[in-house]
Design a protein around this motif. Structure first.
Motif, PDB file in Angstrom:
ATOM      1  N   GLY A 205      -4.875  -6.076 -26.738  1.00 58.46           N
ATOM      2  CA  GLY A 205      -3.643  -6.785 -26.411  1.00 58.46           C
ATOM      3  C   GLY A 205      -3.673  -8.200 -26.957  1.00 58.46           C
ATOM      4  O   GLY A 205      -4.690  -8.683 -27.449  1.00 58.46           O
ATOM      5  N   SER A 206      -2.528  -8.886 -26.863  1.00 58.96           N
ATOM      6  CA  SER A 206      -2.450 -10.222 -27.444  1.00 58.96           C
ATOM      7  C   SER A 206      -3.196 -11.224 -26.578  1.00 58.96           C
ATOM      8  O   SER A 206      -3.158 -11.129 -25.354  1.00 58.96           O
ATOM      9  N   PRO A 207      -3.883 -12.187 -27.192  1.00 58.99           N
ATOM     10  CA  PRO A 207      -4.673 -13.155 -26.416  1.00 58.99           C
ATOM     11  C   PRO A 207      -3.813 -13.921 -25.429  1.00 58.99           C
ATOM     12  O   PRO A 207      -4.232 -14.188 -24.302  1.00 58.99           O
ATOM     13  N   ALA A 208      -2.582 -14.256 -25.807  1.00 58.36           N
ATOM     14  CA  ALA A 208      -1.719 -15.037 -24.908  1.00 58.36           C
ATOM     15  C   ALA A 208      -1.446 -14.249 -23.630  1.00 58.36           C
ATOM     16  O   ALA A 208      -1.523 -14.777 -22.522  1.00 58.36           O
ATOM     17  N   ARG A 209      -1.166 -12.958 -23.786  1.00 61.69           N
ATOM     18  CA  ARG A 209      -0.872 -12.150 -22.607  1.00 61.69           C
ATOM     19  C   ARG A 209      -2.104 -12.017 -21.729  1.00 61.69           C
ATOM     20  O   ARG A 209      -2.019 -12.027 -20.504  1.00 61.69           O
TER      21      ARG A 209
ATOM     22  N   PHE B  94       1.249   1.010 -16.362  1.00 59.63           N
ATOM     23  CA  PHE B  94       0.065   0.840 -17.227  1.00 59.63           C
ATOM     24  C   PHE B  94       0.170   1.738 -18.443  1.00 59.63           C
ATOM     25  O   PHE B  94      -0.263   1.374 -19.535  1.00 59.63           O
ATOM     26  N   GLY B  95       0.736   2.915 -18.244  1.00 61.55           N
ATOM     27  CA  GLY B  95       0.820   3.885 -19.324  1.00 61.55           C
ATOM     28  C   GLY B  95       1.634   3.383 -20.505  1.00 61.55           C
ATOM     29  O   GLY B  95       1.365   3.729 -21.648  1.00 61.55           O
ATOM     30  N   VAL B  96       2.636   2.560 -20.239  1.00 63.54           N
ATOM     31  CA  VAL B  96       3.430   2.041 -21.355  1.00 63.54           C
ATOM     32  C   VAL B  96       2.918   0.680 -21.805  1.00 63.54           C
ATOM     33  O   VAL B  96       3.578  -0.035 -22.548  1.00 63.54           O
ATOM     34  N   GLY B  97       1.716   0.298 -21.338  1.00 64.68           N
ATOM     35  CA  GLY B  97       1.063  -0.876 -21.894  1.00 64.68           C
ATOM     36  C   GLY B  97       1.298  -2.177 -21.152  1.00 64.68           C
ATOM     37  O   GLY B  97       0.974  -3.241 -21.657  1.00 64.68           O
ATOM     38  N   ALA B  98       1.874  -2.112 -19.949  1.00 58.84           N
ATOM     39  CA  ALA B  98       2.108  -3.352 -19.203  1.00 58.84           C
ATOM     40  C   ALA B  98       0.795  -3.882 -18.630  1.00 58.84           C
ATOM     41  O   ALA B  98      -0.106  -3.108 -18.319  1.00 58.84           O
TER      42      ALA B  98
ATOM     43  N   ARG C 266       0.829  -1.197   0.000  1.00 59.85           N
ATOM     44  CA  ARG C 266       0.000   0.000   0.000  1.00 59.85           C
ATOM     45  C   ARG C 266       0.871   1.259   0.000  1.00 59.85           C
ATOM     46  O   ARG C 266       0.456   2.309  -0.488  1.00 59.85           O
ATOM     47  N   ALA C 267       2.077   1.146   0.548  1.00 59.38           N
ATOM     48  CA  ALA C 267       2.946   2.314   0.642  1.00 59.38           C
ATOM     49  C   ALA C 267       3.563   2.679  -0.705  1.00 59.38           C
ATOM     50  O   ALA C 267       4.139   3.751  -0.852  1.00 59.38           O
ATOM     51  N   VAL C 268       3.461   1.786  -1.677  1.00 55.29           N
ATOM     52  CA  VAL C 268       4.014   2.105  -3.001  1.00 55.29           C
ATOM     53  C   VAL C 268       3.029   3.046  -3.689  1.00 55.29           C
ATOM     54  O   VAL C 268       1.859   2.726  -3.844  1.00 55.29           O
ATOM     55  N   PRO C 269       3.473   4.239  -4.111  1.00 52.66           N
ATOM     56  CA  PRO C 269       2.536   5.213  -4.669  1.00 52.66           C
ATOM     57  C   PRO C 269       1.940   4.746  -5.988  1.00 52.66           C
ATOM     58  O   PRO C 269       2.582   4.037  -6.762  1.00 52.66           O
ATOM     59  N   SER C 270       0.697   5.169  -6.263  1.00 49.91           N
ATOM     60  CA  SER C 270       0.021   4.667  -7.457  1.00 49.91           C
ATOM     61  C   SER C 270       0.653   5.214  -8.732  1.00 49.91           C
ATOM     62  O   SER C 270       0.465   4.646  -9.807  1.00 49.91           O
ATOM     63  N   SER C 271       1.429   6.292  -8.610  1.00 51.26           N
ATOM     64  CA  SER C 271       2.059   6.828  -9.823  1.00 51.26           C
ATOM     65  C   SER C 271       3.001   5.798 -10.445  1.00 51.26           C
ATOM     66  O   SER C 271       3.150   5.742 -11.667  1.00 51.26           O
ATOM     67  N   ILE C 272       3.619   4.956  -9.603  1.00 50.65           N
ATOM     68  CA  ILE C 272       4.516   3.916 -10.127  1.00 50.65           C
ATOM     69  C   ILE C 272       3.718   2.928 -10.975  1.00 50.65           C
ATOM     70  O   ILE C 272       4.142   2.533 -12.059  1.00 50.65           O
ATOM     71  N   ARG C 273       2.544   2.546 -10.461  1.00 51.22           N
ATOM     72  CA  ARG C 273       1.700   1.618 -11.226  1.00 51.22           C
ATOM     73  C   ARG C 273       1.216   2.295 -12.506  1.00 51.22           C
ATOM     74  O   ARG C 273       1.248   1.710 -13.587  1.00 51.22           O
ATOM     75  N   GLU C 274       0.777   3.540 -12.382  1.00 49.44           N
ATOM     76  CA  GLU C 274       0.224   4.232 -13.552  1.00 49.44           C
ATOM     77  C   GLU C 274       1.271   4.357 -14.646  1.00 49.44           C
ATOM     78  O   GLU C 274       0.947   4.236 -15.836  1.00 49.44           O
ATOM     79  N   ALA C 275       2.509   4.574 -14.244  1.00 53.23           N
ATOM     80  CA  ALA C 275       3.578   4.659 -15.254  1.00 53.23           C
ATOM     81  C   ALA C 275       3.664   3.350 -16.012  1.00 53.23           C
ATOM     82  O   ALA C 275       3.802   3.333 -17.242  1.00 53.23           O
TER      83      ALA C 275
ATOM     84  N   TRP D 276      -0.084  -7.870 -13.998  1.00 51.14           N
ATOM     85  CA  TRP D 276       0.938  -8.765 -13.446  1.00 51.14           C
ATOM     86  C   TRP D 276       2.333  -8.256 -13.775  1.00 51.14           C
ATOM     87  O   TRP D 276       3.230  -8.309 -12.922  1.00 51.14           O
ATOM     88  N   GLU D 277       2.501  -7.728 -14.962  1.00 46.79           N
ATOM     89  CA  GLU D 277       3.829  -7.192 -15.320  1.00 46.79           C
ATOM     90  C   GLU D 277       4.182  -5.997 -14.436  1.00 46.79           C
ATOM     91  O   GLU D 277       5.327  -5.856 -13.996  1.00 46.79           O
ATOM     92  N   VAL D 278       3.176  -5.159 -14.174  1.00 44.98           N
ATOM     93  CA  VAL D 278       3.422  -4.008 -13.298  1.00 44.98           C
ATOM     94  C   VAL D 278       3.793  -4.473 -11.898  1.00 44.98           C
ATOM     95  O   VAL D 278       4.754  -3.998 -11.293  1.00 44.98           O
ATOM     96  N   VAL D 279       3.027  -5.450 -11.394  1.00 45.12           N
ATOM     97  CA  VAL D 279       3.284  -5.944 -10.036  1.00 45.12           C
ATOM     98  C   VAL D 279       4.679  -6.537  -9.950  1.00 45.12           C
ATOM     99  O   VAL D 279       5.461  -6.225  -9.048  1.00 45.12           O
ATOM    100  N   ARG D 280       5.014  -7.399 -10.948  1.00 48.55           N
ATOM    101  CA  ARG D 280       6.256  -8.142 -10.862  1.00 48.55           C
ATOM    102  C   ARG D 280       7.469  -7.236 -11.014  1.00 48.55           C
ATOM    103  O   ARG D 280       8.452  -7.378 -10.312  1.00 48.55           O
ATOM    104  N   SER D 281       7.389  -6.296 -11.952  1.00 46.55           N
ATOM    105  CA  SER D 281       8.607  -5.548 -12.245  1.00 46.55           C
ATOM    106  C   SER D 281       8.686  -4.210 -11.516  1.00 46.55           C
ATOM    107  O   SER D 281       9.761  -3.627 -11.436  1.00 46.55           O
ATOM    108  N   HIS D 282       7.563  -3.721 -10.971  1.00 48.77           N
ATOM    109  CA  HIS D 282       7.642  -2.419 -10.311  1.00 48.77           C
ATOM    110  C   HIS D 282       7.180  -2.436  -8.861  1.00 48.77           C
ATOM    111  O   HIS D 282       7.888  -1.994  -7.972  1.00 48.77           O
ATOM    112  N   VAL D 283       5.955  -2.945  -8.641  1.00 48.52           N
ATOM    113  CA  VAL D 283       5.397  -2.826  -7.296  1.00 48.52           C
ATOM    114  C   VAL D 283       6.163  -3.703  -6.305  1.00 48.52           C
ATOM    115  O   VAL D 283       6.592  -3.229  -5.248  1.00 48.52           O
TER     116      VAL D 283
END
Lengths: 310, 314
Positions: free
Chosen positions: B18-22, A194-198, A183-192, A201-208
């Motif tokens: 987005g791609s179906p696999a993802r 999402f903004g580049v299309g992640a 919860r302490a991780v600011p939402s701007s990190i997540r929004e960044a 799960w990708e956001v959680v794994r690589s940033h949060v």
């Protein structure tokens, strides 16, 4: 001076009041009482440590590493805590392998995935209540489920049952502390992200998760040290309160056979009327406290060092 | 060319999905995390089921009059509920008498009076105190508090095991917990409230007692409730210092040996092998466990409700 015909101006009155040495006995007494309470708490801690050190250090200096390398024995001069260290260590492995991934996973779900609906609120309240359940009740759960119902797989009163019980015991703590870190991780990190299309799960794994890692790690270390000191659930799950010999067993035999942990050894020794065993109890407490306090200190230092203000 | 067939904007909704696999992987991960979170519900159900089932078996096995007799002696089929509940209440009361002044005093000092540097040194020490396992405090209560404090100062002629020492030990155990929750809630009171009071000329003491304390009251009460719930559920201190031998006559005398709900469970667990004749004795453990579970649950829920009702949003 500013006095006019002996009369005080407003400025004088204000100045005098600001500079007046106010002596307020009740305020002083209040502050003194607070300090006393704090000092009393610390004095108890010091008394406890001094009492343990007084009786235990002698045994440790006399026996040296022999004390942690020999097993249980009815003869005080030959009894050691080796089996307890092995038992505690193996059970901590269960806690680490089960409670940590599950706890962090549940926290990720609650903080990152869950929408605010009825089910989420039920899970959240449920976890908070689980954290308040007394540890001895978890022991009863372990007795009913792992020892009796699943006895065939766990070997009944065994390290496996004990480890699983401790894992369930600390699971709510791991979830709550991890959720706080997330919860302490600011939402701007997540929004960044999402903004580049992640994806989520990708956001959680690589940033949060990386941003929350120090907080999560601190929580898990504290949970581990809590599990390390727990005694009551293990008594119910069937830790041996007498002594037993463990020869050349395979790991599987050891996991399914008789077991003790450091705290349960302390419990059984403390109940011996013999004064020799009293000294041994203190020595075992020193061993336990050194491990637990080192872990706690590591967690606190870690937290203070990586505490981040976003 | 494919582009020519597209609508004027050049993109359709399917292009943006987005791609179906993802997406498949994404929903798989989401479901896995949900499954893990749902395990906590399973654990709660397991606790309730394992307690209730055998608790009712126990009630079917014993004479109900034995639940209201002169003492708690499972081996003689005397399961006086009053004895263990009274023992628990005595221990909890003594523990809270220790933990409330010590915990709140330390919390107020750390939050309002201590300079930041002092606070940074003292807070970790309190946290270390919180990390000391209950078994260690149990041994301390048995070897130090019982003879040196209870016997010497509080009672003239205390028994070797006594509820007083157990209560003091539990109190020491609960103090850091109370202090830490209370301190957090007082530090959450915004600085502007204190500045407002100082601006009106209030002293530090009146600011603390009349402004900060009432503003943080929800957290402070929660700290005390959580502390009491912890004290009720505390096992090892009582098992070692209060009534290690298992049975006890009804007693609310802090100088004498007694038995608490948790102590009774622990005693049954280690003596379990010797009471082979009586299945009821082993099953009484589940009955007492259920009682303990319901008591702490009620306290925890009450604590949570209170916090939500009284909490002020700043």
């Amino acid at each position: 001076m500013a006095t006019r015909a002996g009369k005080l101006t407003t400025a004088d009155v204000v100045r005098r009041n600001l500079h007046k040495k106010t002596f307020d006995a009740r305020s002083l007494a209040f502050e003194a009482a607070l300090i006393l309470m704090l000092l009393l708490s610390l004095a108890i801690l010091i008394t406890l440590l001094a009492d343990v050190a007084r009786t235990g250090l002698e045994v440790l200096s006399e026996r040296g590493t022999d004390f942690v390398q020999t097993g249980l024995s009815p003869i005080a001069s030959r009894a050691g805590v080796f089996q307890g260290i092995v038992g505690s260590f193996l059970m901590m492995a269960f806690v680490g392998l089960i409670a940590f991934p599950m706890g962090i996973g549940a926290a990720v779900y609650l903080e990152e995935y869950a929408t605010d609906n009825r089910l989420t609120r039920i899970i959240d309240v449920n976890i908070r209540n689980l954290a308040g359940v007394p540890s001895v009740v978890y022991g009863i759960l372990g007795l009913a489920v792992f020892v009796e119902a699943l006895g065939g797989a766990t070997g009944g009163r065994s390290i496996i049952s004990g480890g699983l019980t401790l894992a369930i015991l600390v699971l709510p703590i791991v979830i709550i502390t991890s959720a706080e870190a997330l919860r302490a991780v600011p939402s701007s990190i997540r929004e960044a992200g999402f903004g580049v299309g992640a994806t989520r799960w990708e956001v959680v794994r690589s940033h949060v998760l990386p941003s929350a890692a120090p907080g999560i790690l601190t929580g898990t270390i504290l949970a581990l040290s809590r599990a390390l000191g727990e005694t009551a659930p293990l008594l119910l799950v069937g830790a041996v309160t007498g002594f037993f010999t463990s020869g050349d067993q395979t790991l599987v035999e050891q996991l399914r056979g008789d077991f003790v942990s450091l705290p349960t050894i302390i419990f059984s020794w403390a109940r011996q009327p013999d004064t020799d065993f009293q000294a041994l109890t203190s020595a075992a407490i020193i061993v336990l406290l050194v491990v637990i306090l080192l872990a706690n200190a590591a967690a606190i230092i870690l937290r203070n060092r990586y505490e981040r203000k976003w | 060319m494919a582009q020519a067939e597209r609508p004027p904007s050049g993109l359709s909704l399917t292009d943006l999905a987005g791609s179906p696999a993802r997406r498949r992987k994404e929903s798989l991960v989401a479901r896995a995390f949900f499954g893990i979170a749902a395990v906590s519900i399973v654990i709660s159900l397991l606790i309730v089921v394992s307690l209730i089932g055998k608790a009712f078996t126990f009630l079917g096995q014993v004479d109900l009059a034995s639940l209201w007799s002169e003492g708690w002696f499972p081996r003689r089929s005397l399961f006086d509920v009053r004895t263990v509940v009274a023992g628990t209440l005595v221990v909890t009361l003594i523990a809270m008498l220790v933990a409330t002044p010590l915990g709140l005093g330390a919390a107020i000092y750390l939050s309002e009076y201590a300079k930041p540097r002092l606070r940074r040194t003292l807070k970790p020490i309190l946290e270390i105190l919180a990390g000391i396992p209950s078994i260690v405090l149990g041994v301390f209560a048995l070897n130090f508090l019982n003879p040196e404090v209870v016997d010497r100062f509080l009672c003239g002629d205390a028994s070797f095991f006594n509820l007083g020492g157990a209560g003091l030990g539990v109190g020491v155990l609960v103090t850091p917990l109370v202090a830490s929750i209370a301190e957090d809630s007082m530090r959450a009171v915004p600085m502007s409230l204190r500045e407002g009071a100082f601006g009106l000329g209030a002293r530090k003491r009146s600011t603390t007692l009349n402004v900060v304390f009432p503003a943080a009251i929800s957290g402070i009460v929660a700290a005390l409730i959580v502390g009491a719930s912890r004290a009720i559920g505390e096992t090892m201190v009582v098992a070692l210092a209060g009534g290690a031998t298992g049975g006890a006559l009804f007693s609310i005398d802090h100088c004498q040996q007694g038995q608490t709900m948790t102590g009774a469970i622990a005693a049954l667990a280690i003596g379990g092998d010797q009471v082979k004749g009586s299945v009821a004795a082993v099953n009484s453990l589940f009955f007492v466990g259920l009682l303990l579970f319901l008591m702490t649950l009620a306290l925890n829920i009450a604590g949570g409700r209170f916090v939500r009702r009284v909490r002020q949003k700043y």
